[in-house]
Design a protein around this motif. Structure first.
Motif, PDB file in Angstrom:
ATOM      1  N   GLY A 166      13.637  -3.254  25.181  1.00  0.00           N
ATOM      2  CA  GLY A 166      12.339  -4.003  25.134  1.00  0.00           C
ATOM      3  C   GLY A 166      11.488  -2.586  25.081  1.00  0.00           C
ATOM      4  O   GLY A 166      11.860  -1.596  25.604  1.00  0.00           O
ATOM      5  N   THR A 167      10.302  -2.818  24.213  1.00  0.00           N
ATOM      6  CA  THR A 167       9.487  -1.774  24.120  1.00  0.00           C
ATOM      7  C   THR A 167       8.002  -2.082  25.147  1.00  0.00           C
ATOM      8  O   THR A 167       7.607  -3.413  24.877  1.00  0.00           O
ATOM      9  CB  THR A 167       8.947  -1.553  22.807  1.00  0.00           C
ATOM     10  OG1 THR A 167      10.185  -1.085  21.887  1.00  0.00           O
ATOM     11  CG2 THR A 167       7.675  -0.436  22.535  1.00  0.00           C
ATOM     12  N   ASP A 185       7.302  -6.163  24.145  1.00  0.00           N
ATOM     13  CA  ASP A 185       7.143  -6.919  22.970  1.00  0.00           C
ATOM     14  C   ASP A 185       7.705  -8.249  22.931  1.00  0.00           C
ATOM     15  O   ASP A 185       6.983  -9.221  22.357  1.00  0.00           O
ATOM     16  CB  ASP A 185       7.544  -5.886  21.915  1.00  0.00           C
ATOM     17  CG  ASP A 185       9.149  -5.331  21.974  1.00  0.00           C
ATOM     18  OD1 ASP A 185       9.724  -5.716  22.972  1.00  0.00           O
ATOM     19  OD2 ASP A 185       9.562  -4.927  21.078  1.00  0.00           O
ATOM     20  N   PHE A 186       8.852  -8.365  23.520  1.00  0.00           N
ATOM     21  CA  PHE A 186       9.574  -9.597  23.233  1.00  0.00           C
ATOM     22  C   PHE A 186       8.853 -10.891  24.029  1.00  0.00           C
ATOM     23  O   PHE A 186       8.834 -11.867  23.411  1.00  0.00           O
ATOM     24  CB  PHE A 186      11.062  -9.583  23.955  1.00  0.00           C
ATOM     25  CG  PHE A 186      11.303  -9.007  24.968  1.00  0.00           C
ATOM     26  CD1 PHE A 186      10.967  -9.878  26.319  1.00  0.00           C
ATOM     27  CD2 PHE A 186      11.860  -7.905  25.501  1.00  0.00           C
ATOM     28  CE1 PHE A 186      11.598  -9.471  27.645  1.00  0.00           C
ATOM     29  CE2 PHE A 186      12.030  -7.460  26.723  1.00  0.00           C
ATOM     30  CZ  PHE A 186      11.716  -8.186  27.774  1.00  0.00           C
ATOM     31  N   ALA A 239      22.733 -13.071  19.453  1.00  0.00           N
ATOM     32  CA  ALA A 239      21.722 -13.550  18.487  1.00  0.00           C
ATOM     33  C   ALA A 239      20.614 -14.376  19.445  1.00  0.00           C
ATOM     34  O   ALA A 239      19.537 -14.466  19.093  1.00  0.00           O
ATOM     35  CB  ALA A 239      22.704 -14.702  17.629  1.00  0.00           C
ATOM     36  N   ILE A 240      20.963 -15.025  20.766  1.00  0.00           N
ATOM     37  CA  ILE A 240      20.015 -15.693  21.318  1.00  0.00           C
ATOM     38  C   ILE A 240      18.920 -14.620  21.695  1.00  0.00           C
ATOM     39  O   ILE A 240      17.758 -15.075  21.787  1.00  0.00           O
ATOM     40  CB  ILE A 240      20.767 -16.181  22.578  1.00  0.00           C
ATOM     41  CG1 ILE A 240      21.523 -17.281  22.106  1.00  0.00           C
ATOM     42  CG2 ILE A 240      19.734 -16.562  23.788  1.00  0.00           C
ATOM     43  CD1 ILE A 240      22.387 -18.140  23.191  1.00  0.00           C
ATOM     44  N   TYR A 248      13.164 -12.496  20.183  1.00  0.00           N
ATOM     45  CA  TYR A 248      12.430 -11.362  19.893  1.00  0.00           C
ATOM     46  C   TYR A 248      12.633 -10.243  20.741  1.00  0.00           C
ATOM     47  O   TYR A 248      11.827  -9.314  20.888  1.00  0.00           O
ATOM     48  CB  TYR A 248      10.908 -11.678  20.083  1.00  0.00           C
ATOM     49  CG  TYR A 248      10.607 -13.202  19.405  1.00  0.00           C
ATOM     50  CD1 TYR A 248      10.763 -13.336  18.163  1.00  0.00           C
ATOM     51  CD2 TYR A 248      10.144 -14.154  20.583  1.00  0.00           C
ATOM     52  CE1 TYR A 248      10.418 -14.595  17.697  1.00  0.00           C
ATOM     53  CE2 TYR A 248       9.976 -15.366  19.864  1.00  0.00           C
ATOM     54  CZ  TYR A 248       9.891 -15.591  18.577  1.00  0.00           C
ATOM     55  OH  TYR A 248       9.701 -16.662  17.874  1.00  0.00           O
ATOM     56  N   LEU A 249      14.052  -9.949  21.125  1.00  0.00           N
ATOM     57  CA  LEU A 249      14.417  -8.850  21.899  1.00  0.00           C
ATOM     58  C   LEU A 249      15.329  -8.191  21.005  1.00  0.00           C
ATOM     59  O   LEU A 249      15.692  -8.631  20.120  1.00  0.00           O
ATOM     60  CB  LEU A 249      15.217  -9.190  22.930  1.00  0.00           C
ATOM     61  CG  LEU A 249      14.776  -9.939  24.071  1.00  0.00           C
ATOM     62  CD1 LEU A 249      14.853 -11.339  24.366  1.00  0.00           C
ATOM     63  CD2 LEU A 249      14.756  -9.140  25.487  1.00  0.00           C
ATOM     64  N   ARG A 250      15.718  -6.697  21.273  1.00  0.00           N
ATOM     65  CA  ARG A 250      16.473  -5.933  20.394  1.00  0.00           C
ATOM     66  C   ARG A 250      17.921  -6.042  20.989  1.00  0.00           C
ATOM     67  O   ARG A 250      17.875  -5.370  22.081  1.00  0.00           O
ATOM     68  CB  ARG A 250      15.952  -4.573  20.424  1.00  0.00           C
ATOM     69  CG  ARG A 250      14.453  -4.237  19.925  1.00  0.00           C
ATOM     70  CD  ARG A 250      14.508  -4.135  18.472  1.00  0.00           C
ATOM     71  NE  ARG A 250      13.290  -3.813  17.903  1.00  0.00           N
ATOM     72  CZ  ARG A 250      12.958  -3.877  16.511  1.00  0.00           C
ATOM     73  NH1 ARG A 250      13.901  -3.492  15.768  1.00  0.00           N
ATOM     74  NH2 ARG A 250      11.812  -3.182  16.038  1.00  0.00           N
ATOM     75  N   PRO A 251      18.709  -6.724  20.410  1.00  0.00           N
ATOM     76  CA  PRO A 251      19.955  -6.887  20.986  1.00  0.00           C
ATOM     77  C   PRO A 251      20.628  -5.536  21.078  1.00  0.00           C
ATOM     78  O   PRO A 251      20.577  -4.821  19.846  1.00  0.00           O
ATOM     79  CB  PRO A 251      20.782  -7.849  20.278  1.00  0.00           C
ATOM     80  CG  PRO A 251      20.009  -8.023  18.943  1.00  0.00           C
ATOM     81  CD  PRO A 251      18.729  -7.564  19.279  1.00  0.00           C
TER      82      PRO A 251
END
Length: 335
Positions: free
Chosen positions: A124-125, A223-224, A279-280, A285-288
């Motif tokens: 996350g950012t 951000d997420f 994918a979840i 809105y996370l960066r997997p």
């Protein structure tokens, strides 16, 4: 009479077996809060796909590590989800076990312990989550320095940097943005001292709901969560990457050493890195950690790459080493 006793004994045995089976289908997680990073959807998918129940848990990273250490003689948790510095510290404390899940080879080397004591599942950012309506006409802040303006008095919140990983990340982000380093936290400490004039709200636990309600109009966060508020919960929430810069950090999972349900925990960790599990995260809105899991639709919700260019990474090992010293200094000088 004897038949009745035998019958009751059989019923008791069946009930006990069912109880044991129910427990056996659990995997206890420390720090899997439903309202954070969409663990609610992840927990449901784990149950649907593996049959394993992961009870939700609202600890933060620091609380999780402290409890695992306290329980190491008789562990309760099977795995834990924490900020990367706590994963590194947990290995040092010898309270986690090595495990390389399915999908291990797709995790970049810098985002995993080489022996498997921790590995990233998403990142996350850090930035500013802003409930625009709750500002009641005040401008959306665009920088860390903006928050020092008197007009934002009583409107700012950040999680406790001495306890929650997200709080510590915010402190490191501010410190580095204002010219500090991991060896010099003076700029960050001075910033938080100055911020006290605006009477910030400093909770220890996830405060997503308090942002949505407007109780905390401006919250240091990822951000997420801001994108989730905007696109899923339809709130008038903006995410701001401060003009001075910020950090992107990984969140990791670890198998707890001698946990009661290791086989179940391993299945859960495998699922978190599976195509569906990753994918979840992306749809939340996370960066997997497996970049291939991000769809074009999910990517479209993020701020432009030019904004993210201000977000940097750091030496996470060093960040873990200096965390205790920062926490002690923060408590002594800011609290």
């Amino acid at each position: 009479m004897r038949l009745a006793r035998v019958f009751h004994a059989m019923i008791a045995a069946v009930a006990l077996a069912a109880s044991v089976q129910a427990v056996a289908q659990n995997a206890i997680c420390y720090n899997c809060p439903p309202e954070w990073a969409d663990w609610a959807t992840q927990i449901k998918a784990i149950k649907d796909k593996t049959g394993i129940t992961v009870p939700p848990d609202n600890k933060n990273s620091g609380q999780s590590l402290s409890q695992i250490i306290a329980e190491q003689a008789s562990p309760v948790a099977d795995f834990t989800y924490v900020g990367v510095t706590f994963g590194i510290e947990a290995k040092k404390k010898q309270v986690t076990a090595a495990y390389k899940p399915a999908g291990w080879n797709e995790i970049p080397n810098e985002l995993k312990d080489p022996d498997g004591y921790w590995f990233t599942i998403h990142s996350g950012t850090m930035g500013l989550m802003v409930n625009v309506d709750a500002l009641k006409g005040k401008p959306v802040p665009r920088s860390w320095q903006d928050l020092l303006k008197p007009e934002y008095k009583g409107l700012i919140g950040y999680l406790d940097p001495a306890s929650a990983f997200v709080g510590y990340v915010g402190a490191v982000a501010v410190n580095q943005a204002l010219g500090g380093t991991l060896d010099n936290f003076t700029p960050g400490i001075n910033y938080f001292k100055a911020l006290q004039k605006n009477q910030p709200i400093v909770p220890k636990q996830t405060s997503y709901a308090r942002l949505l309600s407007g109780e905390i109009p401006i919250l240091f966060g990822y951000d997420f969560d801001a994108y989730r508020a905007k696109y899923k919960d339809k709130a008038n929430v903006a995410f701001v990457i401060p003009s001075e810069g910020t950090l992107t950090v990984p969140y990791v999972v670890s198998l707890v050493k001698n946990g009661p349900n290791p086989a179940n925990a391993k299945k859960v960790l495998d699922f978190l890195l599976s195509n569906e599990g990753q994918a979840i995260w992306a749809n939340a809105y996370l960066r997997p950690v497996r970049a291939s899991a991000i769809s074009k639709e999910a990517q479209a919700h993020f701020l432009p790459a030019s904004e993210y260019a201000r977000a940097k990474s750091v030496d996470y090992g060093k960040m873990a080493e200096v965390q205790r010293g920062f926490s002690e200094r923060y408590q002594a000088e800011v609290r």
